[in-house]
Motif scaffolding. Sequence first.
Motif, PDB file in Angstrom:
ATOM      1  N   UNK A   1     -64.579  29.165 -83.099  1.00  0.00           N
ATOM      2  CA  UNK A   1     -63.520  30.152 -83.369  1.00  0.00           C
ATOM      3  C   UNK A   1     -62.270  29.873 -82.538  1.00  0.00           C
ATOM      4  N   UNK A   2     -62.470  29.389 -81.331  1.00  0.00           N
ATOM      5  CA  UNK A   2     -61.333  29.010 -80.489  1.00  0.00           C
ATOM      6  C   UNK A   2     -60.566  27.855 -81.128  1.00  0.00           C
ATOM      7  N   UNK A   3     -61.297  26.877 -81.652  1.00  0.00           N
ATOM      8  CA  UNK A   3     -60.656  25.737 -82.322  1.00  0.00           C
ATOM      9  C   UNK A   3     -59.956  26.186 -83.606  1.00  0.00           C
ATOM     10  N   UNK A   4     -60.590  27.089 -84.361  1.00  0.00           N
ATOM     11  CA  UNK A   4     -59.972  27.625 -85.583  1.00  0.00           C
ATOM     12  C   UNK A   4     -58.634  28.282 -85.275  1.00  0.00           C
ATOM     13  N   UNK A   5     -58.639  29.084 -84.219  1.00  0.00           N
ATOM     14  CA  UNK A   5     -57.420  29.800 -83.832  1.00  0.00           C
ATOM     15  C   UNK A   5     -56.350  28.833 -83.330  1.00  0.00           C
ATOM     16  N   UNK A   6     -56.771  27.861 -82.527  1.00  0.00           N
ATOM     17  CA  UNK A   6     -55.819  26.903 -81.939  1.00  0.00           C
ATOM     18  C   UNK A   6     -55.129  26.073 -83.016  1.00  0.00           C
ATOM     19  N   UNK A   7     -55.879  25.686 -84.044  1.00  0.00           N
ATOM     20  CA  UNK A   7     -55.316  24.851 -85.109  1.00  0.00           C
ATOM     21  C   UNK A   7     -54.688  25.680 -86.233  1.00  0.00           C
ATOM     22  N   UNK A   8     -54.928  27.009 -86.206  1.00  0.00           N
ATOM     23  CA  UNK A   8     -54.374  27.865 -87.248  1.00  0.00           C
ATOM     24  C   UNK A   8     -55.015  27.623 -88.594  1.00  0.00           C
TER      25      UNK A   8
ATOM     26  N   UNK B   1     -71.343  22.736 -89.316  1.00  0.00           N
ATOM     27  CA  UNK B   1     -71.434  23.810 -88.323  1.00  0.00           C
ATOM     28  C   UNK B   1     -70.214  24.721 -88.407  1.00  0.00           C
ATOM     29  N   UNK B   2     -69.035  24.117 -88.593  1.00  0.00           N
ATOM     30  CA  UNK B   2     -67.812  24.915 -88.756  1.00  0.00           C
ATOM     31  C   UNK B   2     -67.942  25.822 -89.972  1.00  0.00           C
ATOM     32  N   UNK B   3     -68.450  25.290 -91.074  1.00  0.00           N
ATOM     33  CA  UNK B   3     -68.625  26.084 -92.297  1.00  0.00           C
ATOM     34  C   UNK B   3     -69.557  27.258 -92.054  1.00  0.00           C
ATOM     35  N   UNK B   4     -70.627  27.011 -91.290  1.00  0.00           N
ATOM     36  CA  UNK B   4     -71.580  28.088 -91.013  1.00  0.00           C
ATOM     37  C   UNK B   4     -70.969  29.164 -90.116  1.00  0.00           C
ATOM     38  N   UNK B   5     -70.131  28.764 -89.197  1.00  0.00           N
ATOM     39  CA  UNK B   5     -69.458  29.740 -88.336  1.00  0.00           C
ATOM     40  C   UNK B   5     -68.517  30.606 -89.176  1.00  0.00           C
ATOM     41  N   UNK B   6     -67.771  29.969 -90.068  1.00  0.00           N
ATOM     42  CA  UNK B   6     -66.846  30.715 -90.942  1.00  0.00           C
ATOM     43  C   UNK B   6     -67.627  31.715 -91.799  1.00  0.00           C
ATOM     44  N   UNK B   7     -68.835  31.302 -92.228  1.00  0.00           N
ATOM     45  CA  UNK B   7     -69.676  32.175 -93.047  1.00  0.00           C
ATOM     46  C   UNK B   7     -70.462  33.178 -92.216  1.00  0.00           C
ATOM     47  N   UNK B   8     -70.273  33.156 -90.879  1.00  0.00           N
ATOM     48  CA  UNK B   8     -70.967  34.061 -89.962  1.00  0.00           C
ATOM     49  C   UNK B   8     -72.482  33.943 -90.088  1.00  0.00           C
ATOM     50  N   UNK B   9     -72.954  32.693 -90.162  1.00  0.00           N
ATOM     51  CA  UNK B   9     -74.395  32.431 -90.269  1.00  0.00           C
ATOM     52  C   UNK B   9     -75.104  32.876 -88.984  1.00  0.00           C
ATOM     53  N   UNK B  10     -76.120  33.709 -89.099  1.00  0.00           N
ATOM     54  CA  UNK B  10     -76.791  34.241 -87.896  1.00  0.00           C
ATOM     55  C   UNK B  10     -77.552  33.175 -87.102  1.00  0.00           C
TER      56      UNK B  10
ATOM     57  N   UNK C   1     -74.089  32.201 -80.333  1.00  0.00           N
ATOM     58  CA  UNK C   1     -72.832  32.850 -79.992  1.00  0.00           C
ATOM     59  C   UNK C   1     -71.908  31.892 -79.232  1.00  0.00           C
ATOM     60  N   UNK C   2     -72.481  31.030 -78.411  1.00  0.00           N
ATOM     61  CA  UNK C   2     -71.671  30.057 -77.663  1.00  0.00           C
ATOM     62  C   UNK C   2     -70.964  29.100 -78.603  1.00  0.00           C
ATOM     63  N   UNK C   3     -71.701  28.592 -79.610  1.00  0.00           N
ATOM     64  CA  UNK C   3     -71.098  27.681 -80.587  1.00  0.00           C
ATOM     65  C   UNK C   3     -70.027  28.397 -81.402  1.00  0.00           C
TER      66      UNK C   3
END
Length: 349
Positions: free
Chosen positions: A38-45, A18-27, A31-33
């Motif tokens: 994205x919040x976790x991506x930003x928090x962990x850098x 799921x993280x990989x799909x978010x990074x790839x902007x999978x439609x 939006x909630x997921x």
Amino acid sequence: MAVTIKDVAKLANVSPSTVSRVIANNPRISEKTKEIVNKALKELGYHPNMIARSLAIQSTETIGLVMPSSNGIVFQNPFFPTVLRGLSEGAHDRQFGLHMTTGKTEEEIYEGVRQMVHGGRVDGVILLYSKVDDPILTYLQDNSFPFVVIGKPFTQVEQITHVDNDNYRASKEVTNYLIGLGHKRIAFVGGDLNQVVTIERVLGYESALREAGVEFNDEYLMHEDCTTEGGRQAVKELMHLAHPPTAFVVADDLMALGVLNTLNEMNIRIPDDVSVISFNNTLLAEMSRPPLTTVEINTFDLGFQATKSLIQMLENKNEPIKRIIIPHKLIVRGTCGAAKDSNIVKTGD
């Protein structure tokens, strides 16, 4: 220790896929997921390995930019930094990178494009110009490689996606504006006739003169480099004619700055003796003295829409050919006035 997708997945309470799909902007991801991940991506850098990602999705997510040339003259003109800003923002919105050709000669630029294409360095190309005879455009067509042109193609207009202004109409409008002020001796100071934008503007200028019953004079048609020095050279020749022009239509603001400076050096008053009108509405137009009457061509939008169109082509192989016309607007400032009947008195060189 580097942060991994598994670390992000654990914090977001989702699967690594799921993280990989978010990074790839999978439609298909809600939006909630996306917001949680994205919040976790930003928090962990977390920063994705773009090389590994490119291999996985068989895409570089990079757009090649082809300039007329990479020499200093191009970057002196405010048009290019502005259009590049539009290109960059359009690419950033879809997480694409930009790769610019670095050649100084036409041969070096052609080789740079060939390396980009055959080296798999970019997914598509944007040409920041349109020429009468362009081997790069032909090369891209022959290789069925995705590309977009900023400017009107000289041929095959209906077969090439491009973003442009209606330069014929814009030039006709500004010439008519000067005719409306009473000017009949109107010069056109343009750039390279191998550039389609120059041809379109010359045709608009000639059409306005013809329809108004104003005699066309070959002596009033000048072509120089689109630099301040090009503007300077044009003025020196034109103002020493037996019947010098009382108004100038100039290719762009940088060249117009050279026109204004040279007229001032010759003690020719603007707009009392001579009127000047230009294109692009860059910061130079506001800073010149007097402020320059010019055409706003929305340069940023030219770049932004070009990137947007190319990415749409890359994402959808069946995307139709588009002709996107960016609107223009005449910005009246202080360099145009009514024509005077008296002859111009020249007191300088």
